[in-house]
Structures are given as structure tokens and as C-alpha cells.
Design an enzyme around this catalytic site. Structure first.
Site, PDB file in Angstrom:
ATOM      1  N   CYS A  94      -8.377  25.760  12.160  1.00 14.77           N
ATOM      2  CA  CYS A  94      -8.798  24.934  13.304  1.00 14.77           C
ATOM      3  C   CYS A  94      -7.768  23.837  13.557  1.00 14.77           C
ATOM      4  CB  CYS A  94     -10.156  24.294  13.038  1.00 14.77           C
ATOM      5  SG  CYS A  94     -11.511  25.444  12.751  1.00 14.77           S
ATOM      6  N   CYS A  97      -4.534  24.158  15.913  1.00 19.18           N
ATOM      7  CA  CYS A  97      -4.611  23.870  17.353  1.00 19.18           C
ATOM      8  C   CYS A  97      -5.037  22.428  17.612  1.00 19.18           C
ATOM      9  CB  CYS A  97      -5.596  24.816  18.032  1.00 19.18           C
ATOM     10  SG  CYS A  97      -5.111  26.566  17.999  1.00 19.18           S
ATOM     11  N   HIS A  98      -6.005  21.963  16.832  1.00 15.61           N
ATOM     12  CA  HIS A  98      -6.568  20.634  17.034  1.00 15.61           C
ATOM     13  C   HIS A  98      -5.919  19.682  16.035  1.00 15.61           C
ATOM     14  CE1 HIS A  98      -9.432  22.512  19.731  1.00 15.61           C
ATOM     15  NE2 HIS A  98      -9.653  23.428  18.797  1.00 15.61           N
ATOM     16  N   HIS A 197     -45.100  19.725  22.160  1.00 17.32           N
ATOM     17  CA  HIS A 197     -44.087  18.683  22.281  1.00 17.32           C
ATOM     18  C   HIS A 197     -44.184  17.853  23.552  1.00 17.32           C
ATOM     19  CE1 HIS A 197     -42.329  20.144  18.653  1.00 17.32           C
ATOM     20  NE2 HIS A 197     -42.100  21.339  19.163  1.00 17.32           N
ATOM     21  N   CYS A 238     -40.618  28.311  15.912  1.00 16.99           N
ATOM     22  CA  CYS A 238     -41.755  27.837  16.707  1.00 16.99           C
ATOM     23  C   CYS A 238     -42.440  28.989  17.431  1.00 16.99           C
ATOM     24  CB  CYS A 238     -41.291  26.779  17.714  1.00 16.99           C
ATOM     25  SG  CYS A 238     -41.029  25.136  17.019  1.00 16.99           S
TER      26      CYS A 238
END
EC number: 2.8.5.2
Length: 277
Positions: A94, A97-98, A197, A238
Site C-alpha cells: 500500500c 502508492c500512498h 433503531h 440483524c
């Protein structure tokens, strides 16, 4: 949530009006995070939105207040190592590139999901696209440890920033789909996301204190499962608890639902990685 334990007369199990807990302040490393604010204009049935942190026990709240006590930070540290790890046929990590590190992603988590080239994408999509296209690496499993650790690391860069998910333009059709899923009653218990909720937050179901289901702290470390939990994993749980067939993690349905639910938190600060029971 253990909604499956409720009988067909589930509505009778809810006690009291929908109310939030108290007005506790969430401060981490000297930064105070907004856990209560006016509801976004698109919400028709809520005037105020509250972070899920406000509905947790003092003991659980305390874990999130201090990064040294937050069990999720172990996985963030693992993600920092993964960020520098070369993987795949291209011989890249990663960091290749970053080059400025994870800090490059400040603000990204607060705007996700978003539409890119006509497709609704979430953080897991961005990570796997990078792994496959830039690194030539195998994609990670959606709720796998490496994936959710990296999502947490990227999300942490936006902590303290307000959620600001776009719901107009190209995103509008996906948002409408997610809204429809949110209000659809599923399963033998015929319950929707809103049943808990929106209509009954603040109430107790057995030992569970219902929150508004805000996802500004995901991925969250769930004490019950002792690991980081993805948004889609929680959606699946859920729906399953309504005794219904659920959508798959990474499905178009859950992407749309994530967009809609994320938009319900617009204005609340990012808490990633949060701690929940």
C-alpha cells in the site's frame, strides 16, 4: 442483538418511549467527538441523532475513551504493518502508492460509500481494488481480519470529522434502494431496521440497550465476538435475527443499505474504531 429470542408478539417486549441515554461527552486524546446533533433533513421521523456510544454501559464507554484501553487498536497496529507489507505479483505494498502513509486518507471514511464510475462502492471495494489492480494481490475476505483492520486504520484517519455522505446525483437511486430495505419488514418476526433503531431506540430488549443503529464507529470492536465487526456483518446479523434469509456481505443490497444508514449519521463525528457490547 438477540432479537431471535423474542416471540411473535415482539412489540410487547419494548419498554418505554424512544429516548437516548445521558449527555456524556466522548473525548479521545483531547479531542471531543460530537455524539449528538440535529438529524439530517432527509430523516422524517427523528429530530436528533445519537452515537451508539451513548447507549453503552460506563465500562464499555471507558474502553473507547482511551486508545491504550481500546482493544480495536491492536488491529489498527496490525494494519500499519500490512500497509508496509509487499504482496502480489507487482512487488508493491500500500505504501508504494500512498507514500505519505495512511494519513493520506483523512476525510475519506466520512464520505463513504460513494458512487465511482456509476457503481456504488464502499471502503472494502476500494481496498480490494487496490490490492488486485495495483499490487496484483489476492482480494481479502470481506469480514476477514486483515480487511477490517485496514478499514479501521483508514477510518481512524477521519476520526473527529463529521459524517458527510452524498445522497443526491448519481447516489440517489442507490440511496432510495437502501431506504426501502431499511423500512422493509423481514422474517418470521416481521421486523425492519426501523422497528428497533427508529421506533424503539433507548428501550431494552433483555440485556440489550437499543441504539439508533448509527454506523459512524465501524468497523467496531464487539466485546461479544472479541474482534472487529464490519458494517455488513452487523446488517446480516440483524436480518438473520428476524428469522429471515439475509443478503450476503458485499451484495448490492447491503451496499445500498450501507449508504442509507451512513446518511442517517450525517453530522455525527467518525469514531472509528468504536467499542460496542
Amino acid at each position: 442483538m438477540k432479537i431471535a429470542a423474542i416471540t411473535g408478539i415482539a412489540a410487547l417486549a419494548f419498554a418505554g418511549a424512544a429516548i437516548a441515554q445521558d449527555s456524556n461527552t466522548l473525548t479521545i486524546d483531547g479531542t471531543t467527538l460530537l455524539t449528538e446533533t440535529a438529524a439530517p433533513e432527509h430523516l422524517e421521523n427523528l429530530d436528533t441523532i445519537y452515537s451508539g456510544w451513548r447507549f453503552r454501559t460506563p465500562e464499555t464507554q471507558a474502553l473507547q475513551i482511551d486508545d491504550f484501553d481500546n482493544p480495536a487498536m491492536i488491529f489498527v497496529d496490525q494494519a500499519l504493518d500490512l500497509f508496509e507489507t509487499v504482496d502480489g505479483t507487482e512487488g508493491k505494498s500500500c505504501a508504494s502508492c500512498h507514500t505519505n502513509g495512511p494519513e493520506e486518507f483523512a476525510g475519506l471514511h466520512a464520505s463513504m460509500p460513494k458512487v465511482i464510475d456509476g457503481k456504488l462502492v464502499v471502503m472494502e471495494d476500494l481496498i480490494n481494488n487496490h490490492r488486485q489492480e495495483a499490487m496484483g494481490a489476492e482480494p481479502w475476505k470481506w469480514s476477514g481480519g486483515d480487511m477490517q483492520a485496514m478499514v479501521a486504520l483508514i477510518g481512524l484517519q477521519s476520526r473527529g470529522m463529521p459524517m458527510d455522505v452524498a445522497i443526491d446525483g448519481d447516489a440517489a437511486e442507490f440511496w432510495e434502494q437502501g431506504k426501502d430495505i431499511y423500512y422493509t419488514r423481514y422474517g418470521q418476526l416481521e421486523m425492519s431496521c426501523a422497528s428497533c433503531h427508529e421506533d424503539n431506540y433507548g428501550s431494552m430488549i433483555r440485556a440489550d440497550h437499543l441504539s439508533q443503529g448509527q454506523i459512524n464507529g465501524f468497523p467496531t470492536y464487539r466485546l461479544k465476538q472479541a474482534k472487529l465487526i464490519s458494517r455488513h456483518n452487523r446488517f446480516r446479523g440483524c436480518i438473520r435475527d428476524t428469522r429471515a434469509e439475509t443478503f450476503a456481505e458485499g451484495s448490492d443490497e447491503f451496499r445500498a443499505l450501507e449508504l442509507y444508514v451512513a446518511s442517517r449519521a450525517n453530522g455525527l463525528h467518525i469514531e472509528t474504531p468504536a467499542v460496542r457490547q
